[in-house]
Design a protein around this motif. Sequence first.
Motif, short mmCIF file in Angstrom:
data_model
loop_
_atom_site.label_atom_id
_atom_site.label_comp_id
_atom_site.label_asym_id
_atom_site.label_seq_id
_atom_site.Cartn_x
_atom_site.Cartn_y
_atom_site.Cartn_z
N ASN A 23 0.84 -1.20 0.00
CA ASN A 23 0.00 0.00 0.00
C ASN A 23 0.87 1.25 0.00
N GLN A 24 0.41 2.27 -0.70
CA GLN A 24 1.10 3.54 -0.76
C GLN A 24 0.54 4.48 0.30
N TYR A 25 1.42 5.09 1.11
CA TYR A 25 0.99 6.02 2.15
C TYR A 25 1.68 7.35 1.94
N GLY A 26 0.96 8.40 2.28
CA GLY A 26 1.52 9.74 2.22
C GLY A 26 1.08 10.53 3.43
N ILE A 27 1.94 11.45 3.86
CA ILE A 27 1.61 12.24 5.04
C ILE A 27 2.30 13.61 4.93
N ARG A 28 1.60 14.63 5.38
CA ARG A 28 2.18 15.98 5.35
C ARG A 28 1.46 16.85 6.38
N VAL A 29 2.23 17.51 7.22
CA VAL A 29 1.66 18.48 8.15
C VAL A 29 1.33 19.74 7.35
N LEU A 30 0.13 20.27 7.55
CA LEU A 30 -0.33 21.44 6.79
C LEU A 30 -0.42 22.68 7.68
N LEU A 36 -3.35 17.81 9.17
CA LEU A 36 -2.46 16.80 8.61
C LEU A 36 -3.16 16.13 7.44
N LEU A 37 -2.46 15.99 6.35
CA LEU A 37 -2.93 15.24 5.19
C LEU A 37 -2.44 13.81 5.36
N PHE A 38 -3.34 12.86 5.23
CA PHE A 38 -2.99 11.44 5.26
C PHE A 38 -3.55 10.79 4.01
N MET A 39 -2.72 10.03 3.33
CA MET A 39 -3.15 9.34 2.12
C MET A 39 -2.87 7.85 2.25
N GLU A 40 -3.82 7.06 1.76
CA GLU A 40 -3.63 5.62 1.65
C GLU A 40 -4.09 5.23 0.26
N ASN A 41 -3.14 4.81 -0.56
CA ASN A 41 -3.39 4.52 -1.96
C ASN A 41 -4.03 5.73 -2.63
N GLU A 42 -5.23 5.62 -3.16
CA GLU A 42 -5.88 6.73 -3.86
C GLU A 42 -6.80 7.56 -2.97
N GLU A 75 -12.93 2.17 11.24
CA GLU A 75 -11.95 2.72 10.30
C GLU A 75 -11.09 3.83 10.91
N PRO A 76 -11.63 4.80 11.64
CA PRO A 76 -10.77 5.84 12.22
C PRO A 76 -9.69 5.28 13.15
N ILE A 77 -9.99 4.21 13.86
CA ILE A 77 -9.00 3.61 14.76
C ILE A 77 -7.83 3.06 13.95
N ARG A 78 -8.13 2.41 12.84
CA ARG A 78 -7.08 1.88 11.96
C ARG A 78 -6.25 3.01 11.37
N ILE A 80 -5.82 6.07 12.57
CA ILE A 80 -5.02 6.71 13.62
C ILE A 80 -3.72 5.93 13.83
N GLY A 81 -3.80 4.62 13.84
CA GLY A 81 -2.60 3.79 13.99
C GLY A 81 -1.61 4.02 12.86
N LEU A 82 -2.11 4.14 11.64
CA LEU A 82 -1.24 4.38 10.49
C LEU A 82 -0.63 5.78 10.57
N ILE A 83 -1.43 6.77 10.97
CA ILE A 83 -0.91 8.14 11.10
C ILE A 83 0.19 8.18 12.14
N GLU A 84 -0.03 7.55 13.28
CA GLU A 84 1.00 7.52 14.33
C GLU A 84 2.29 6.88 13.81
N LYS A 85 2.14 5.77 13.12
CA LYS A 85 3.32 5.07 12.59
C LYS A 85 4.11 5.95 11.64
#
Length: 97
Positions: A23-30, A36-42, A75-78, A80-85
């Motif tokens: 899976n592709q992940y993206g993150i950026r503090v705005l 915070l921008l969080f992306m998972e795939n599309e 879904e938000p719990i999942r 949040i875990g990805l964002i923390e990671k």
Amino acid sequence: MRSFLEGQMKSENVHRVTGHAGNQYGIRVLFRGDNLLFMENEKGLICTIDAAHGAIFTKSIKQGDSTGKKMSQKEPIRVIGLIEKYCKEFYNHAVVE
């Protein structure tokens, strides 16, 4: 807001990584560390954070994502875990102490 989100998802300033499952992940503090921008795939979402204190405001994640679909209760719990990671991977919180 949706067009802003889509524009941010296309930005070259987003930290991107491929997870172990491909899976592709993206993150950026705005802005000033308020969002915070969080992306998972599309899919992508913008949530409210306090970057200085390492806090994620979970209620802001329940709004849904770039597809316009509402998230399930789990879904938000999942997410949040990805964002923390990935925040720990991309941003050094020791610098803000």
